[in-house]
Enzyme design. Structure first.
Site, short mmCIF file in Angstrom:
data_model
loop_
_atom_site.label_atom_id
_atom_site.label_comp_id
_atom_site.label_asym_id
_atom_site.label_seq_id
_atom_site.Cartn_x
_atom_site.Cartn_y
_atom_site.Cartn_z
N SER A 20 -0.37 -1.26 -6.43
CA SER A 20 0.32 -2.39 -5.78
C SER A 20 -0.30 -2.70 -4.43
CB SER A 20 1.79 -2.02 -5.59
OG SER A 20 2.41 -2.86 -4.65
N TYR B 55 8.68 2.81 -2.06
CA TYR B 55 8.02 2.37 -3.30
C TYR B 55 6.50 2.35 -3.08
CZ TYR B 55 5.96 -0.98 -6.51
OH TYR B 55 5.13 -1.60 -7.41
N LYS C 85 3.14 4.71 -4.63
CA LYS C 85 1.89 4.14 -5.17
C LYS C 85 0.70 4.72 -4.42
CE LYS C 85 3.50 0.90 -8.08
NZ LYS C 85 3.13 0.73 -9.49
C1 WQD Z 1 8.59 -12.81 -2.38
C2 WQD Z 1 8.83 -13.65 -1.14
C3 WQD Z 1 10.62 -12.85 0.28
C4 WQD Z 1 13.75 -13.51 -2.72
C5 WQD Z 1 7.06 -7.63 -4.59
C6 WQD Z 1 7.78 -6.96 -5.77
C7 WQD Z 1 7.63 -5.47 -5.75
C8 WQD Z 1 6.22 -5.08 -5.47
C9 WQD Z 1 5.86 -5.63 -4.10
C10 WQD Z 1 4.35 -4.80 -7.03
C11 WQD Z 1 9.10 -12.81 0.11
C12 WQD Z 1 10.97 -14.22 -0.32
C13 WQD Z 1 12.52 -13.46 -2.07
C14 WQD Z 1 14.76 -14.37 -2.24
C15 WQD Z 1 13.26 -15.11 -0.49
N1 WQD Z 1 5.35 -5.56 -6.51
N2 WQD Z 1 12.28 -14.24 -0.98
N3 WQD Z 1 14.48 -15.15 -1.13
O1 WQD Z 1 9.01 -8.84 -1.57
O2 WQD Z 1 6.71 -9.62 -2.30
O3 WQD Z 1 7.88 -7.65 -3.46
O4 WQD Z 1 5.85 -7.01 -4.19
O5 WQD Z 1 4.04 -3.73 -6.73
O6 WQD Z 1 7.98 -4.96 -7.02
O7 WQD Z 1 9.16 -7.19 -5.70
O8 WQD Z 1 8.58 -10.02 -3.80
O9 WQD Z 1 9.76 -11.80 -4.98
O10 WQD Z 1 11.09 -10.16 -3.55
O11 WQD Z 1 9.66 -11.86 -2.44
O12 WQD Z 1 13.04 -15.81 0.52
O13 WQD Z 1 15.90 -14.46 -2.77
O14 WQD Z 1 9.99 -14.45 -1.33
O15 WQD Z 1 10.99 -12.79 1.65
O16 WQD Z 1 8.49 -13.44 1.22
P1 WQD Z 1 8.03 -9.05 -2.66
P2 WQD Z 1 9.86 -10.95 -3.76
#
Ligand code: WQD
Length: 348
Positions: A127, A164, A168
Site C-alpha cells: 500500500s 494498518y 504493510k
Molecule cells: C479518500 C479521500 C478522505 C470518505 C485508502 C483505503 C485504505 C488504504 C489506504 C490501500 C480522503 C476523503 C473519504 C468520506 C471524504 N488502501 N473522504 N469523505 O483515506 O485514501 O484510504 O488508502 O492500502 O484501505 O481506505 O481512502 O476513500 O477513505 O478517502 O472526504 O466520507 O476522500 O479525506 O481524502 P483513504 P478514502
C-alpha cells in the site's frame, strides 16, 4: 506443461475475488483460503456464476497453522497471492493490536509454510501507506496540470501514519529478508485507492452499513441510501482545497497482478524482490470526484464540510513511470467509466 496452482489468501474479498476470476480466466488453477472475517460467501457464489464453476475454497484463518498446513499438503503451490489483510485505516487506529495480530501473525504462519513446502514466489498486496506520511507536500502542481509525480518506489518507506500502514511496512521488510536469506521471489504492489466494480456487475464494493471509503459512500448518497457526504475539510493547499488521491479501477489493478506474475514467472534465479506503485498517475480531488460522480450518475451528491479525520493522509499520488516502463503497464479504465460501471450496481 503443468497448470500452475496459485494460493490466493482472502480470495473471497471484494478486490481479491477479482484476482481469482482473472487468474482462472488466464488458465491458472487458484485455491482460495479465507476466514470470512471481512467477506461473505455470496461473493463465492458470484465467482461461481461468472466462472460457471467453483474454484477450491477453504475457510481457514491464516493464524491456524494446523488447518493451513492441511491445505498446503493437498496442493503443490507454485505461487501465493497474499491479500489477507484487514484494511480499514480508521479501524486500525482504534484496534491496532487486532490489526497486528491478523495482518502480521497470519502472514508469518503463511511464510513459514511457504518455506516448509518450498513455495517461494509471492505477490504481496502492499500500500502507499508505507510511504513516509510526514513528507512535506510539494508545492502543488500548477492548476490544470493533471499528472504530478510525488511518491516513487525508491522513496523512504517508514514513519507510517497508522497501524494498518505499519503492518504493510513490516511485512515488506520481512519479505525483503526472506528474499535475501530464504530465496523468496517477491513483488510488492503498492496501491492506494482501488475502486468500483466488476464488469459482470456481480461483484462490487458495497459494504454493509456505513462505508469507510469515498467511492462507495458517494454511490450510496447518489442512490439515496445516505442523505449526504461528509467532505473531510476543504482548506488544504490543493487545487480546490480538498485532498487528492489516485483512484484505480479494480479490474486494472488486478490486470497488473497478472503482469507481475509474468515478470516473476520468467525469472531464472531466486531471491528477486521489487516494488511497484500501482496507480494511474493522475490525481483527483474529493470535489472533482463529486463532480465526476454527478456526471456519471446524473444525480445530485449533497455534501457537508466536516473536520479532517485525524488519521487522514495528506494528498497522496505517485510517479507511475516504473510500472509503465518496466512492464509497459498503464491503467486503461477512465474514472468516468469506473463510476458509470459502479452506478449500474447501485442503481439496479
Ligand atoms: C479518500 C479521500 C478522505 C470518505 C485508502 C483505503 C485504505 C488504504 C489506504 C490501500 C480522503 C476523503 C473519504 C468520506 C471524504 N488502501 N473522504 N469523505 O483515506 O485514501 O484510504 O488508502 O492500502 O484501505 O481506505 O481512502 O476513500 O477513505 O478517502 O472526504 O466520507 O476522500 O479525506 O481524502 P483513504 P478514502
Amino acid at each position: 506443461m503443468k497448470q500452475k496452482t496459485i494460493l490466493i489468501t482472502w480470495g473471497i474479498g471484494y478486490i481479491w475475488s477479482h484476482a481469482v476470476i482473472a487468474f482462472e480466466q488466464t488458465w491458472y488453477k487458484t485455491v482460495i483460503i479465507d476466514n470470512l472475517d471481512n467477506s461473505c460467501l455470496s461473493t463465492y457464489r458470484n465467482i461461481w456464476e461468472i466462472l460457471w464453476y467453483k474454484p477450491d475454497f477453504y475457510e481457514v484463518d491464516l493464524r491456524n497453522k494446523e488447518k493451513l498446513e492441511e491445505v498446503f499438503k493437498k496442493y503443490s503451490f507454485d505461487w501465493v497471492l497474499h491479500f489477507a489483510w484487514l484494511k480499514a485505516v480508521w479501524e486500525s487506529c482504534e484496534k491496532p493490536l487486532h490489526y497486528f495480530d491478523n495482518n502480521l501473525v497470519g502472514s508469518l504462519r503463511l511464510f513459514e509454510l511457504m518455506q516448509s513446502y518450498n513455495v517461494k514466489n509471492i505477490i504481496f498486496s502492499s500500500s502507499a501507506t508505507v510511504y513516509d506520511s510526514n513528507r512535506s507536500i510539494p508545492t502543488f502542481p500548477p492548476k490544470g496540470e493533471r499528472s504530478f509525480n510525488w511518491f516513487s518506489e525508491n522513496d523512504l518507506t517508514w514513519n507510517t501514519s497508522n497501524p494498518y500502514g505499519t503492518t504493510k511496512f513490516l511485512i515488506e521488510n520481512i519479505l525483503n529478508d526472506l528474499s535475501k536469506f530464504a530465496s523468496f521471489n517477491v513483488i510488492n504492489l503498492r496501491y492506494f485507492n482501488p475502486i468500483w466494480a466488476h464488469p459482470s456487475w456481480l461483484i462490487w464494493e458495497n459494504p454493509d452499513g456505513l462505508p469507510n471509503n469515498l467511492s462507495p459512500f458517494i454511490m450510496k448518497v447518489a442512490s439515496w441510501e445516505l442523505p449526504y457526504l461528509n467532505v473531510f475539510w476543504d482548506d488544504y493547499e490543493t487545487i480546490d482545497g480538498s485532498w487528492v488521491r489516485d483512484y484505480i479501477d479494480v479490474v486494472d489493478l488486478i490486470d497488473w497482478h497478472l503482469k507481475a506474475y509474468e515478470l516473476l514467472e520468467n525469472l531464472d534465479f531466486s531471491g528477486f524482490i521489487d516494488n511497484f506503485n500501482l496507480w494511474t498517475g493522475k490525481w483527483v480531488s474529493v470535489f472533482e470526484m463529486i463532480q465526476e460522480s454527478k456526471n456519471a450518475t446524473w444525480k445530485d451528491i449533497p455534501f457537508k464540510i466536516a473536520p479532517r479525520r485525524n488519521w487522514d493522509l495528506a494528498s497522496v499520488y505517485c510517479n507511475p513511470s516504473k510500472s509503465k516502463n518496466i512492464l509497459e503497464w498503464t491503467a486503461k479504465t477512465s474514472l468516468q467509466d469506473s463510476l458509470k460501471n459502479a452506478w449500474k450496481f447501485y442503481n439496479k
